[in-house]
Design a protein around this motif. Structure first.
Motif, PDB file in Angstrom:
ATOM      1  N   ALA A   1       0.731  -1.281  -0.002  1.00  0.00           N
ATOM      2  CA  ALA A   1      -0.024  -0.132  -0.065  1.00  0.00           C
ATOM      3  C   ALA A   1       0.838   1.186  -0.007  1.00  0.00           C
ATOM      4  CB  ALA A   1      -0.976   0.083   1.309  1.00  0.00           C
ATOM      5  N   GLU A   2       0.420   2.337  -0.379  1.00  0.00           N
ATOM      6  CA  GLU A   2       0.815   3.745  -0.446  1.00  0.00           C
ATOM      7  C   GLU A   2       2.249   3.618  -1.033  1.00  0.00           C
ATOM      8  OE1 GLU A   2      -0.745   6.489   0.397  1.00  0.00           O
ATOM      9  OE2 GLU A   2      -2.379   5.028   0.942  1.00  0.00           O
ATOM     10  N   SER A   3       2.588   2.942  -2.275  1.00  0.00           N
ATOM     11  CA  SER A   3       3.683   3.089  -2.888  1.00  0.00           C
ATOM     12  C   SER A   3       3.638   3.801  -4.287  1.00  0.00           C
ATOM     13  CB  SER A   3       4.133   1.673  -3.462  1.00  0.00           C
ATOM     14  OG  SER A   3       3.420   1.161  -4.281  1.00  0.00           O
ATOM     15  N   PRO A   4       4.559   4.370  -4.862  1.00  0.00           N
ATOM     16  CA  PRO A   4       4.480   5.306  -6.170  1.00  0.00           C
ATOM     17  C   PRO A   4       3.645   4.409  -7.283  1.00  0.00           C
ATOM     18  CG  PRO A   4       6.602   5.465  -4.865  1.00  0.00           C
ATOM     19  CD  PRO A   4       5.964   4.539  -4.248  1.00  0.00           C
ATOM     20  N   THR A   5       4.110   2.940  -7.100  1.00  0.00           N
ATOM     21  CA  THR A   5       3.664   2.081  -7.910  1.00  0.00           C
ATOM     22  C   THR A   5       2.251   2.254  -8.125  1.00  0.00           C
ATOM     23  OG1 THR A   5       5.636   0.438  -7.479  1.00  0.00           O
ATOM     24  CG2 THR A   5       3.816  -0.317  -8.558  1.00  0.00           C
ATOM     25  N   ASN A   6       1.595   2.147  -6.938  1.00  0.00           N
ATOM     26  CA  ASN A   6       0.127   1.989  -6.713  1.00  0.00           C
ATOM     27  C   ASN A   6      -0.266   3.411  -7.207  1.00  0.00           C
ATOM     28  OD1 ASN A   6       0.490  -0.458  -5.589  1.00  0.00           O
ATOM     29  ND2 ASN A   6      -0.168   0.088  -3.458  1.00  0.00           N
ATOM     30  N   TRP A   7       0.079   4.348  -6.642  1.00  0.00           N
ATOM     31  CA  TRP A   7      -0.403   5.782  -7.211  1.00  0.00           C
ATOM     32  C   TRP A   7      -0.355   5.865  -8.721  1.00  0.00           C
ATOM     33  CZ3 TRP A   7      -3.710   8.680  -4.734  1.00  0.00           C
ATOM     34  CH2 TRP A   7      -3.621   8.518  -3.301  1.00  0.00           C
ATOM     35  N   ASN A   8       0.711   5.442  -9.395  1.00  0.00           N
ATOM     36  CA  ASN A   8       0.711   5.520 -10.727  1.00  0.00           C
ATOM     37  C   ASN A   8      -0.181   4.690 -11.436  1.00  0.00           C
ATOM     38  OD1 ASN A   8       2.361   6.372 -12.958  1.00  0.00           O
ATOM     39  ND2 ASN A   8       2.926   4.251 -13.297  1.00  0.00           N
TER      40      ASN A   8
ATOM     41  N   ALA B   1       4.579   3.003 -19.863  1.00  0.00           N
ATOM     42  CA  ALA B   1       5.404   1.926 -20.348  1.00  0.00           C
ATOM     43  C   ALA B   1       6.832   2.449 -19.621  1.00  0.00           C
ATOM     44  CB  ALA B   1       5.731   2.105 -21.773  1.00  0.00           C
ATOM     45  N   ILE B   2       7.074   3.791 -19.462  1.00  0.00           N
ATOM     46  CA  ILE B   2       8.445   4.200 -18.963  1.00  0.00           C
ATOM     47  C   ILE B   2       8.462   4.412 -17.584  1.00  0.00           C
ATOM     48  CG2 ILE B   2       9.253   4.952 -21.356  1.00  0.00           C
ATOM     49  CD1 ILE B   2       8.974   7.756 -19.982  1.00  0.00           C
ATOM     50  N   SER B   3       7.310   4.588 -16.843  1.00  0.00           N
ATOM     51  CA  SER B   3       7.210   4.828 -15.423  1.00  0.00           C
ATOM     52  C   SER B   3       7.952   3.841 -14.527  1.00  0.00           C
ATOM     53  CB  SER B   3       5.777   4.999 -15.274  1.00  0.00           C
ATOM     54  OG  SER B   3       5.033   3.605 -15.330  1.00  0.00           O
ATOM     55  N   PRO B   4       8.166   2.677 -14.912  1.00  0.00           N
ATOM     56  CA  PRO B   4       8.766   1.666 -13.710  1.00  0.00           C
ATOM     57  C   PRO B   4      10.206   2.302 -13.663  1.00  0.00           C
ATOM     58  CG  PRO B   4       7.508   0.334 -15.366  1.00  0.00           C
ATOM     59  CD  PRO B   4       7.300   1.889 -15.850  1.00  0.00           C
ATOM     60  N   TRP B   5      10.899   2.820 -14.677  1.00  0.00           N
ATOM     61  CA  TRP B   5      12.162   3.402 -14.477  1.00  0.00           C
ATOM     62  C   TRP B   5      12.398   4.862 -14.165  1.00  0.00           C
ATOM     63  CZ3 TRP B   5      10.147   0.250 -18.318  1.00  0.00           C
ATOM     64  CH2 TRP B   5      11.181  -1.043 -18.351  1.00  0.00           C
ATOM     65  N   VAL B   6      11.335   5.378 -14.361  1.00  0.00           N
ATOM     66  CA  VAL B   6      11.199   6.817 -13.971  1.00  0.00           C
ATOM     67  C   VAL B   6      10.978   7.021 -12.435  1.00  0.00           C
ATOM     68  CG1 VAL B   6      10.106   9.271 -14.301  1.00  0.00           C
ATOM     69  CG2 VAL B   6      10.544   7.978 -16.273  1.00  0.00           C
ATOM     70  N   LEU B   7       9.976   6.339 -12.152  1.00  0.00           N
ATOM     71  CA  LEU B   7       9.673   6.171 -10.693  1.00  0.00           C
ATOM     72  C   LEU B   7      10.336   5.042  -9.862  1.00  0.00           C
ATOM     73  CD1 LEU B   7       5.814   6.521 -11.136  1.00  0.00           C
ATOM     74  CD2 LEU B   7       7.577   8.187 -10.568  1.00  0.00           C
TER      75      LEU B   7
END
Length: 120
Positions: A33-40, A75-81
């Motif tokens: 919970a409450e991770s940048p992954t979830n918010w994204n 698509a690029i968010s895993p590397w940006v975040l």
């Protein structure tokens, strides 16, 4: 109300399903919970689904441009975040982003091909 489905509406329906799936993915995949992954996933899922609904209701070229940008971002968010090490979330984001971006790019390409060219 009865709506006649056209071939070009399929991409928007696919994007709607992807947007909802992306929004639900943190719960389905059991991410912390409450991770940048979830918010994204939540925010981009809502954006993609809303754009798909808007495009299904009244088509406008702007929806496809925003969907293209959203797809590239997803698509690029895993590397940006910096959550690319997450072996569960990264493939979901990359595949969802590529499909959304490809559908939007294809719609934009078809739209450009269908406009008559005026030459002087």
């Amino acid at each position: 109300m009865h709506t006649v489905w056209k071939k070009d509406m399929i991409a928007d329906a696919v994007n709607l399903v992807i947007g909802v799936g992306l929004f639900l993915s943190p719960w389905i995949l059991g991410l912390s919970a409450e991770s940048p992954t979830n918010w994204n996933a939540w925010l981009t899922g809502i954006l993609i689904a809303a754009l798909a609904v808007a495009a299904l209701a009244v088509f406008g070229e702007w929806q496809e441009w925003v969907a293209l940008a959203a797809g590239v971002w997803v698509a690029i968010s895993p590397w940006v975040l910096q959550f690319s090490a997450n072996a569960t979330a990264t493939p979901v984001h990359v595949v969802a982003g590529i499909v959304v971006a490809a559908a939007a790019a294809l719609r934009l390409w078809f739209l450009q091909q269908s406009h008559p060219r005026v030459t002087a």
